[in-house]
Design an enzyme around this catalytic site. Structure first.
Site, PDB file in Angstrom:
ATOM      1  N   GLY A  53      40.233  37.764  48.511  1.00 43.76           N
ATOM      2  CA  GLY A  53      41.641  37.483  48.228  1.00 43.76           C
ATOM      3  C   GLY A  53      42.656  38.412  48.867  1.00 43.76           C
ATOM      4  N   ASP A 109      44.484  41.337  45.523  1.00 43.18           N
ATOM      5  CA  ASP A 109      45.471  40.247  45.608  1.00 43.18           C
ATOM      6  C   ASP A 109      46.276  40.116  44.320  1.00 43.18           C
ATOM      7  OD1 ASP A 109      43.285  39.339  44.141  1.00 43.18           O
ATOM      8  OD2 ASP A 109      43.057  37.450  45.224  1.00 43.18           O
ATOM      9  N   ASP A 112      45.029  40.527  37.054  1.00 45.46           N
ATOM     10  CA  ASP A 112      45.188  39.529  35.990  1.00 45.46           C
ATOM     11  C   ASP A 112      44.713  40.160  34.678  1.00 45.46           C
ATOM     12  OD1 ASP A 112      45.735  36.953  34.990  1.00 45.46           O
ATOM     13  OD2 ASP A 112      43.736  36.221  35.441  1.00 45.46           O
ATOM     14  N   LYS A 140      50.094  40.344  36.951  1.00 44.17           N
ATOM     15  CA  LYS A 140      50.359  39.439  35.815  1.00 44.17           C
ATOM     16  C   LYS A 140      50.113  40.236  34.536  1.00 44.17           C
ATOM     17  CE  LYS A 140      48.286  35.083  37.204  1.00 44.17           C
ATOM     18  NZ  LYS A 140      47.229  34.097  36.903  1.00 44.17           N
ATOM     19  N   ASP A 168      43.056  31.859  46.202  1.00 48.24           N
ATOM     20  CA  ASP A 168      42.423  30.551  46.381  1.00 48.24           C
ATOM     21  C   ASP A 168      42.438  29.702  45.123  1.00 48.24           C
ATOM     22  OD1 ASP A 168      40.470  32.302  45.062  1.00 48.24           O
ATOM     23  OD2 ASP A 168      39.056  30.667  45.380  1.00 48.24           O
ATOM     24  N   ARG A 174      43.571  29.448  50.715  1.00 52.84           N
ATOM     25  CA  ARG A 174      43.875  30.866  50.951  1.00 52.84           C
ATOM     26  C   ARG A 174      44.819  31.035  52.141  1.00 52.84           C
ATOM     27  NH1 ARG A 174      40.167  34.082  48.085  1.00 52.84           N
ATOM     28  NH2 ARG A 174      38.095  33.223  47.940  1.00 52.84           N
TER      29      ARG A 174
HETATM   30  P1  IMP Z   1      40.949  39.891  36.755  1.00 53.37           P
HETATM   31  O1  IMP Z   1      39.588  40.490  36.787  1.00 53.37           O
HETATM   32  O2  IMP Z   1      41.136  38.949  35.582  1.00 53.37           O
HETATM   33  O3  IMP Z   1      42.089  40.861  36.886  1.00 53.37           O
HETATM   34  O4  IMP Z   1      40.996  38.861  37.944  1.00 53.37           O
HETATM   35  C1  IMP Z   1      41.323  39.145  39.194  1.00 53.37           C
HETATM   36  C2  IMP Z   1      40.849  37.996  40.074  1.00 53.37           C
HETATM   37  O5  IMP Z   1      41.029  36.689  39.443  1.00 53.37           O
HETATM   38  C3  IMP Z   1      41.716  37.963  41.302  1.00 53.37           C
HETATM   39  O6  IMP Z   1      41.219  38.832  42.281  1.00 53.37           O
HETATM   40  C4  IMP Z   1      41.662  36.499  41.675  1.00 53.37           C
HETATM   41  O7  IMP Z   1      40.506  36.254  42.462  1.00 53.37           O
HETATM   42  C5  IMP Z   1      41.517  35.746  40.366  1.00 53.37           C
HETATM   43  N1  IMP Z   1      42.829  35.245  39.915  1.00 53.37           N
HETATM   44  C6  IMP Z   1      43.534  35.662  38.848  1.00 53.37           C
HETATM   45  N2  IMP Z   1      44.690  34.979  38.743  1.00 53.37           N
HETATM   46  C7  IMP Z   1      44.727  34.118  39.784  1.00 53.37           C
HETATM   47  C8  IMP Z   1      45.699  33.145  40.237  1.00 53.37           C
HETATM   48  O8  IMP Z   1      46.778  32.940  39.665  1.00 53.37           O
HETATM   49  N3  IMP Z   1      45.361  32.468  41.358  1.00 53.37           N
HETATM   50  C9  IMP Z   1      44.188  32.651  42.036  1.00 53.37           C
HETATM   51  N4  IMP Z   1      43.272  33.558  41.661  1.00 53.37           N
HETATM   52  C10 IMP Z   1      43.545  34.278  40.534  1.00 53.37           C
END
Ligand code: IMP
Length: 190
Positions: A53, A109, A112, A140, A168, A174
């Site tokens: 990403g 990228d 979350d 986020k 993606d 992407r």
């Molecule tokens: P985390 O481990 O929940 O912080 O997730 C991070 C990963 O989830 C990112 O690197 C993305 O690959 C995916 N992700 C989280 N939110 C989105 C989104 O809105 N669009 C696309 N991919 C996302």
């Protein structure tokens, strides 16, 4: 809706709204690169790009870092579906470089839940870097369930599913040059 770059057909179909244009992204990424240039002068900087990403983000960012640096890649896979991480991750491609005593900046990228970076930071800390900082294009914060926070962040966004500029949907889209939201029928449901 007329899209830039003559994007039409199947590629255009799911797109609802452009959240950040190519120009807005480039301006913000340039500012982040300039900030890193100031903060890392004279330090042994290793940028760690989290695949896939942050490929575009990292490539653009480091071209605005005006000092010598090293670049390496890491790939983490998390179990769960395509859009929601379960938090159980494993390394699918490890770093080539030794990070001991170095200044590491992880480029991501989107931050979350924070589970991916929480795992990654803990793993890399075991290798005794001088310091690890996180630079994310998108943040986020409303979705965070870990204590992880970004040291550098491009844009803070609400709880939206976004695609493009590296992000993606089911391994596609992407390569869109902007960041957009998808129409409701295409959005993955929680
Ligand atoms: P985390 O481990 O929940 O912080 O997730 C991070 C990963 O989830 C990112 O690197 C993305 O690959 C995916 N992700 C989280 N939110 C989105 C989104 O809105 N669009 C696309 N991919 C996302």
């Amino acid at each position: 809706m007329e899209l830039p770059h003559g994007i039409t057909g199947k590629l255009a179909e799911p797109i609802e709204k452009i959240l950040f244009t190519e120009q807005e992204i480039q301006e913000r990424v340039k500012a982040l690169g300039e900030q890193l240039t100031r903060d890392y002068q004279g330090k042994d900087l290793l940028v760690v790009c989290v695949l896939k990403g942050s490929l575009y983000f990292t490539a653009d960012l480091i071209r605005h870092i005006n000092m010598p640096l090293s670049l390496d890649f890491i790939s983490v896979s998390s179990y769960g579906d395509a859009t929601h991480t379960s938090g159980i991750a494993r390394i699918t491609k490890d770093l080539d470089e030794d990070i001991e005593d170095r200044h590491v900046v992880i480029t991501e990228d989107i931050l979350d839940t924070g589970l991916t970076l929480d795992y990654l930071v803990k793993l890399l800390q075991l290798r005794n870097p001088r310091e690890i900082k996180i630079c994310t294009l998108l943040d986020k914060p409303s979705k965070r369930i870990t204590g992880i926070r970004a040291d550098y962040s491009g844009f803070e966004i609400p709880n939206l599913f976004v695609v493009g500029y590296g992000l993606d949907y089911k391994h596609k889209y992407r390569h869109l040059p902007f960041i957009c939201t998808f129409r409701d029928e295409f959005i993955p449901k929680d």
